[in-house]
Design an enzyme around this catalytic site. Structure first.
Site, short mmCIF file in Angstrom:
data_model
loop_
_atom_site.label_atom_id
_atom_site.label_comp_id
_atom_site.label_asym_id
_atom_site.label_seq_id
_atom_site.Cartn_x
_atom_site.Cartn_y
_atom_site.Cartn_z
N HIS A 4 0.86 -1.37 0.03
CA HIS A 4 -0.03 -0.09 -0.15
C HIS A 4 0.93 1.20 -0.16
O HIS A 4 0.36 2.38 -0.18
CB HIS A 4 -0.92 0.11 1.09
CG HIS A 4 -2.05 -1.09 1.35
ND1 HIS A 4 -1.60 -2.43 1.91
CD2 HIS A 4 -2.92 -1.32 0.72
CE1 HIS A 4 -2.35 -3.29 1.68
NE2 HIS A 4 -3.30 -2.75 1.15
N GLY A 20 -5.51 10.93 9.94
CA GLY A 20 -6.25 9.95 9.28
C GLY A 20 -6.37 10.37 8.01
O GLY A 20 -6.50 9.51 7.22
N ARG A 43 -3.82 4.48 -3.62
CA ARG A 43 -5.05 4.73 -3.27
C ARG A 43 -5.62 6.10 -2.65
O ARG A 43 -6.36 6.30 -1.94
CB ARG A 43 -5.48 3.65 -2.05
CG ARG A 43 -5.58 2.25 -2.36
CD ARG A 43 -5.72 1.40 -1.31
NE ARG A 43 -5.82 -0.06 -1.82
CZ ARG A 43 -6.94 -0.80 -1.60
NH1 ARG A 43 -8.10 -0.19 -1.12
NH2 ARG A 43 -6.91 -2.17 -2.33
N ARG A 87 0.40 9.71 15.82
CA ARG A 87 -0.80 10.06 15.25
C ARG A 87 -1.10 11.62 15.58
O ARG A 87 -1.08 11.94 17.15
CB ARG A 87 -1.91 9.32 15.75
CG ARG A 87 -3.23 9.47 15.40
CD ARG A 87 -4.34 8.39 15.68
NE ARG A 87 -5.60 8.89 15.94
CZ ARG A 87 -6.55 9.48 14.94
NH1 ARG A 87 -6.04 9.97 13.57
NH2 ARG A 87 -7.53 9.90 15.20
N ILE A 88 -1.72 12.32 14.57
CA ILE A 88 -2.29 13.65 14.94
C ILE A 88 -3.67 13.68 14.28
O ILE A 88 -3.90 13.65 13.21
CB ILE A 88 -1.50 14.79 14.22
CG1 ILE A 88 -0.79 14.42 12.71
CG2 ILE A 88 -0.16 15.20 15.07
CD1 ILE A 88 -0.15 15.37 12.08
N GLU A 179 -11.90 8.54 19.33
CA GLU A 179 -11.46 8.63 18.01
C GLU A 179 -11.44 7.14 17.60
O GLU A 179 -12.13 6.25 18.14
CB GLU A 179 -10.21 9.31 17.92
CG GLU A 179 -9.13 8.69 18.82
CD GLU A 179 -8.24 7.67 18.45
OE1 GLU A 179 -8.83 6.36 18.90
OE2 GLU A 179 -7.38 7.74 17.70
N GLU A 181 -8.61 5.18 16.14
CA GLU A 181 -7.19 4.60 15.54
C GLU A 181 -6.39 4.08 16.57
O GLU A 181 -5.58 3.23 16.40
CB GLU A 181 -6.62 5.36 14.26
CG GLU A 181 -7.28 5.50 13.27
CD GLU A 181 -8.22 6.70 13.18
OE1 GLU A 181 -8.27 7.48 14.04
OE2 GLU A 181 -9.17 6.82 12.25
N ASP A 204 -15.37 18.10 18.44
CA ASP A 204 -16.59 18.38 18.70
C ASP A 204 -16.80 17.63 20.13
O ASP A 204 -15.77 17.04 20.68
CB ASP A 204 -17.47 17.37 17.63
CG ASP A 204 -17.03 16.07 17.43
OD1 ASP A 204 -16.05 15.90 16.86
OD2 ASP A 204 -17.49 15.15 18.20
O1 LIG Z 1 -8.98 13.38 12.14
P1 LIG Z 1 -8.66 11.92 12.13
O2 LIG Z 1 -7.20 11.65 12.15
O3 LIG Z 1 -9.20 11.13 10.80
O4 LIG Z 1 -9.45 11.07 13.20
C1 LIG Z 1 -10.81 11.19 13.44
O5 LIG Z 1 -11.78 11.56 12.32
C2 LIG Z 1 -12.16 10.42 11.79
C3 LIG Z 1 -13.54 10.42 11.89
O6 LIG Z 1 -14.24 11.60 11.16
C4 LIG Z 1 -11.71 9.30 12.60
O7 LIG Z 1 -10.49 8.84 11.65
C5 LIG Z 1 -11.21 9.80 13.85
O8 LIG Z 1 -10.24 8.86 14.54
O1 LIG Z 2 -13.99 9.56 15.88
C1 LIG Z 2 -14.45 10.65 16.15
C2 LIG Z 2 -13.71 11.62 15.80
C3 LIG Z 2 -14.36 12.98 16.31
N1 LIG Z 2 -15.44 13.01 16.99
C4 LIG Z 2 -16.33 11.79 17.21
O2 LIG Z 2 -17.11 11.87 17.73
N2 LIG Z 2 -15.63 10.68 16.71
#
Ligand SMILES: O=P(O)(O)O[C@H]1O[C@H](CO)[C@@H](O)[C@H]1O
Ligand SMILES: O=c1cc[nH]c(=O)[nH]1
Length: 233
Positions: A4, A20, A43, A87-88, A179, A181, A204
């Protein structure tokens, strides 16, 4: 070259930032790194290597959720010998005192995912951050006067929950935010004896229902990135 990631052996730095969103990887490379070169477009999951204050760093999109993140983390560690995975990401706050735009450093991650239950034959594994990276990140935040909360988070397999109140059980037990991951990232880092840390911006609030505007996201995003980029050695 891995399945990948279409990069050559030395194209990727020892420290990789992992948003992400692959477009966030592109934005970071174009706006914060010097001499950034794109090494992956497979991808549409962009990966770039450049320099920050003269130090080599890569930034690689992971996609959303543990399965997608795990593909990139596995290949970065096994094929490209990456040692620091940072991870950020964004997250949803579960606590009333954690507001929009706050930064969370994930010390540990609970999960509703079955991946580790399968991996550990039904038993529970406790994925934790690299203490070295966590301490460094916290110290950087304090020095830069960036307000951070350090604690446990939830890595969920779902973004849209059937029961809109199911986060409240986790919140009762002190979980800061959700989140999708980190549990996977911390587990793989432990498996391969490398360092990992998740730094998250609150996008949020599950408590108030508030969400950030794009302008606000831009500002806090910079605070998170400021901490992550200073971690590079
Ligand atoms: O902003 P990222 O890094 O994508 O992280 C958050 O946002 C995504 C969901 O909208 C999920 O991947 C979650 O972990
Ligand atoms: O995975 C996520 C990311 C932001 N907000 C959420 O509620 N879930």
């Amino acid at each position: 070259m891995s399945i990948h990631i279409n990069a050559k052996q030395n194209d990727i730095a020892e420290t990789v930032l992992l948003p992400g969103d692959p477009l966030r990887a592109k934005y970071i490379a174009e706006n914060f790194l010097e001499d950034a070169v794109c090494y992956n477009k497979v991808r549409g999951m962009y990966g770039f290597t450049g320099k920050y204050k003269g130090k080599r760093v890569s930034v690689q999109g992971t996609g959303m959720g543990i399965p997608s993140l795990s593909i990139y983390a596995n290949e970065l560690i096994e094929e490209y010998k990456v040692k620091n995975l940072i991870r950020i990401g964004t997250c949803g706050s579960m606590q009333p005192d954690i507001k929009l735009r706050d930064i969370i450093i994930a010390m540990a991650s609970s999960t509703d995912s079955a991946i580790n239950k399968i991996r550990f034959n039904g038993m529970d594994y406790a994925p934790t951050a690299s203490f070295i990276l966590l301490k460094k990140a916290y110290d950087i935040a304090v020095k830069k006067d960036i307000n951070v909360k350090v604690g446990g988070i939830l890595t969920s397999d779902t973004f849209y929950h059937d029961d809109p109140d199911d986060w409240k059980l986790w919140a009762k037990f002190g979980v800061l935010a959700v989140e999708m991951e980190t549990s996977g990232l911390y587990t793989l880092a432990a498996k391969y004896h490398v360092d990992a840390l998740s730094i998250l911006t609150v996008s949020d609030s599950l408590v108030t229902g508030d969400t950030t505007t794009s302008h606000e996201r831009e500002k806090t995003f910079k605070d998170m990135l400021n901490i992550a980029l200073e971690l590079i050695e």
